[in-house]
Design an enzyme around this catalytic site. Structure first.
Site, PDB file in Angstrom:
ATOM      1  N   TYR A 144       5.522   4.557   1.852  1.00  0.00           N
ATOM      2  CA  TYR A 144       5.065   5.471   0.736  1.00  0.00           C
ATOM      3  C   TYR A 144       3.649   5.274   0.982  1.00  0.00           C
ATOM      4  O   TYR A 144       3.042   4.262   1.092  1.00  0.00           O
ATOM      5  CB  TYR A 144       5.481   5.133  -0.490  1.00  0.00           C
ATOM      6  CG  TYR A 144       4.892   5.741  -1.732  1.00  0.00           C
ATOM      7  CD1 TYR A 144       3.949   5.457  -2.472  1.00  0.00           C
ATOM      8  CD2 TYR A 144       5.317   7.181  -1.775  1.00  0.00           C
ATOM      9  CE1 TYR A 144       3.600   6.077  -3.706  1.00  0.00           C
ATOM     10  CE2 TYR A 144       4.722   7.913  -3.090  1.00  0.00           C
ATOM     11  CZ  TYR A 144       3.911   7.335  -3.824  1.00  0.00           C
ATOM     12  OH  TYR A 144       3.338   7.909  -4.972  1.00  0.00           O
ATOM     13  N   ASP A 239      -2.161   2.069   6.434  1.00  0.00           N
ATOM     14  CA  ASP A 239      -2.195   2.215   4.941  1.00  0.00           C
ATOM     15  C   ASP A 239      -2.017   0.761   4.381  1.00  0.00           C
ATOM     16  O   ASP A 239      -0.979   0.217   4.193  1.00  0.00           O
ATOM     17  CB  ASP A 239      -1.227   3.067   4.474  1.00  0.00           C
ATOM     18  CG  ASP A 239      -1.162   3.236   3.067  1.00  0.00           C
ATOM     19  OD1 ASP A 239      -0.507   3.893   2.343  1.00  0.00           O
ATOM     20  OD2 ASP A 239      -1.845   2.379   2.306  1.00  0.00           O
ATOM     21  N   LYS A 267      -5.897  -0.153  -5.188  1.00  0.00           N
ATOM     22  CA  LYS A 267      -5.419  -1.218  -5.689  1.00  0.00           C
ATOM     23  C   LYS A 267      -6.375  -2.308  -6.133  1.00  0.00           C
ATOM     24  O   LYS A 267      -7.281  -2.074  -6.829  1.00  0.00           O
ATOM     25  CB  LYS A 267      -4.033  -1.762  -5.318  1.00  0.00           C
ATOM     26  CG  LYS A 267      -3.119  -0.749  -5.476  1.00  0.00           C
ATOM     27  CD  LYS A 267      -1.788  -1.408  -4.823  1.00  0.00           C
ATOM     28  CE  LYS A 267      -0.522  -0.275  -4.502  1.00  0.00           C
ATOM     29  NZ  LYS A 267       0.404   0.215  -5.773  1.00  0.00           N
TER      30      LYS A 267
END
Ligand code: KE4
Length: 429
Positions: A144, A239, A267
Site C-alpha cells: 500500500y 516507500d 509518519k
C-alpha cells in the site's frame, strides 16, 4: 467494557462523516463492533471517551515512535505555534528537518516535503514518469502506497481490509499502466523487466511491507530489484513511509544496504503532525518544479509547526540508546507472544522489522500477499476483541502492523503478553 459514549459518538459521527470515520480502517469493519473514540493519550496509553485506558500499539499507525504527547515535541509545537503556524514561504526549519532526513537517508540528495505519505508516493511516481518519459510502473501485490490513483491496484492496508484492493474510480487506461507482481518473486520481476523494461518508469516497493501485515524481504530480493532496474534506467522507489526509522536511524535501505533512486517518507518524520517527503538522486529530483517540468506543490508543505514536531522527533531518535531500548522491548514482545501461543498450541507467525511487527494466525510462514490472505481472519477478530477487553489496543485489521514506541515500558510489554496468553487460552476452548 463500557463503550456507551463511543457508541453514541459513532452513531452521531455517521450523520456527518462517511462511515463515521476519516480513514476507512478506523471503522472496525474487519473486526466488528463500534470503534472506540479517543479522548486523550500520553506515552503508551490511550484514554477513550468512556474513560477506559488502553496500552496502544497502533500509535497513530506508526507515526508516534516516541509515544503520545511526548513532552519535548509538545513543547516544540506550542513554542512555534506562537510564532505563526504557516507562512507559505520558506523557513529555516525546513532546512533543519531536511538535514536530519538526509542524515538518516543519504540517498535523499534532494528532498521535497509534502503533507502525507500519499502525496509523497504520488509525486514520486509522477517524477519517475516525467524523468523517464515512460508510463508503466511496477508495484507489488499487497503493498500500500497511499491512495494515489495509479497505486490503488491490488493495494494492501485498508483496501485489502475492506476487500477493495482495486478501488472503484480508477480509469482503466491508468490502471493498465500499473503492473502488479508478487512480493519476493524476483523471477517475475526479471521476466517483466526483460520483456518491457524500456517502457517502465519505476518500480515502487515497500522494502519491508507493512500493509499486508509485515512481510520480510527474502535475502537477495531488494538487491535483485536494484540490479534488475539499473541497466534499464528504471527508477527504483523505496516507500519507507512505514519502515523508515522503525529499526534504526534510517530505513530498510540502510539495514539491507540497497540504494534506491527515490525514497518516500511519512509518519515518524512528522512526529504526529502531517508531514510526508520524497527525495533521492539530485539529477532526478531536479526534474521537479521550480527547477524542472514535473509539477508538484502544496499550501502547507514544510509548514513550521509540522517541521518543529519532526525536528524534535528525529533529534531525539539520534540517541542510539533509543534504538537499543526499542529493539529490546520489541524482541521481548515478539518472544512473549510466540511463547504464549506455543503454550496454548495456537499456530501463529510473527514477522518483525525493528519496532514494527505483525502477528498472523497461520500455520505457514507468511512471505507475500497470498500467504497473508490465508491467515485466519476470524481468529484475529477474536484475538483483537479479547485484547481490547483487557485494555490492549491492537490495529483493527489482520493486514496491518503494530508498533512499539519509546514510551512502552517493560511492564506494558509483560501486561500485553499476559493478555495475549489469556486470549490464546480462550481460543483453545
Ligand atoms: P498517508 O497518506 O496515510 O500519510 O500515507 C500513505 C502510506 C504510504 N506508504 C505506506 C507504506 C503506508 O503504510 C501508508 C499509510 N499507512 C496506513 C496504515 N497501514 C495509514 C493508516 C490509514 O490509512 O488510515
Amino acid at each position: 467494557m463500557k463503550q456507551l459514549k463511543s457508541s453514541d459518538l459513532f452513531q452521531e459521527a455517521q450523520k456527518y462523516l462517511v462511515g463515521g470515520v476519516n480513514s476507512p480502517v478506523r471503522a472496525f469493519k474487519s473486526v466488528g463492533g463500534d470503534p472506540i473514540f479517543i479522548k486523550r493519550a500520553k506515552g503508551s496509553r490511550l484514554t477513550d471517551c468512556d474513560g477506559n485506558r488502553f496500552i496502544d500499539y497502533v500509535m497513530s499507525w506508526g507515526a508516534l515512535i516516541l509515544g503520545h504527547a511526548d513532552p519535548a515535541v509538545t513543547e516544540a509545537i506550542c513554542k512555534v505555534a506562537t510564532l505563526g503556524t504557516s507562512f507559505g514561504a520558506p523557513t529555516q526549519q525546513e532546512i533543519t528537518l531536511a538535514k536530519l532526513v538526509q542524515l538518516a537517508f543519504p540517498t535523499m540528495e534532494r528532498v521535497r516535503f509534502v503533507n502525507s505519505g500519499t502525496e509523497a508516493t504520488m509525486s514520486a511516481i509522477r517524477l519517475a514518469r516525467g524523468y523517464t518519459s515512460r508510463n508503466k510502473i511496477i508495484k507489488f501485490e499487497g503493498c500500500y502506497h497511499g491512495h494515489g490513483d495509479s497505486l490503488l491496484v491490488k493495494a494492501g492496508s485498508g483496501a485489502t481490509t475492506l476487500g477493495i484492493p482495486d478501488s472503484a474510480g480508477i480509469p482503466p487506461d491508468l490502471a493498465r499502466d500499473t503492473i502488479v507482481l508478487p512480493f519476493n518473486d524476483l523471477a517475475a520481476v526479471r521476466k517483466t523487466v526483460e520483456q518491457e523494461g524500456n517502457q517502465i518508469a519505476c518500480v515502487i516497493v515497500e522494502p519491508v511491507p507493512g500493509n499486508m501485515g509485515t512481510i520480510l524481504p527474502f535475502d537477495g530480493f531488494l538487491p535483485g530489484l536494484r540490479e534488475l532496474t539499473r541497466p534499464f534506467g528504471i527508477v527504483l522507489i523505496f516507500d519507507e513511509v512505514m519502515s523508515g526509522f522503525r529499526a534504526l536511524y534510517g530505513g530498510a535501505q540502510t539495514h539491507y544496504g540497497v540504494r534506491p533512486d527515490l525514497t518516500c517518507l511519512g509518519k515518524v518524520i512528522g512526529g504526529g503532525l502531517p508531514v510526508g517527503a520524497y527525495g533521492g538522486r539530485r539529477e532526478i529530483m531536479e526534474t521537479v518544479a521550480p527547477l524542472g517540468p514535473v509539477y508538484q506543490a502544496g499550501t502547507l508543505s514544510g509548514n513550521p509547526l509540522a517541521m518543529a514536531a519532526g525536528i524534535c522527533t528525529l533529534t531525539q531518535l539520534q540517541d542510539p540508546k533509543n534504538y537499543e531500548q526499542l529493539e529490546a522491548r520489541s524482541a521481548l514482545l515478539e518472544k512473549g507472544l510466540s511463547d504464549a501461543a506455543q503454550v496454548a498450541r495456537i499456530p501463529i507467525q510473527i514477522n518483525r522489522f525493528g519496532s514494527q511487527m505483525t502477528l498472523f494466525f497461520n500455520e505457514s510462514k507468511v512471505v507475500d500477499y497470498q500467504t497473508a490472505l490465508q491467515s485466519d481472519k476470524n481468529r484475529f477478530k477474536n484475538f483483537f476483541h479479547s485484547l481490547l477487553e483487557q485494555r490492549i489496543y491492537f490495529p483493527p485489521s489482520p493486514f496491518e502492523a503494530f508498533f512499539v514506541s519509546m514510551a512502552h515500558t517493560k511492564a506494558d510489554i509483560q501486561k500485553t503478553i499476559a493478555a495475549a496468553a489469556a486470549a490464546f487460552k480462550k481460543m483453545q476452548g
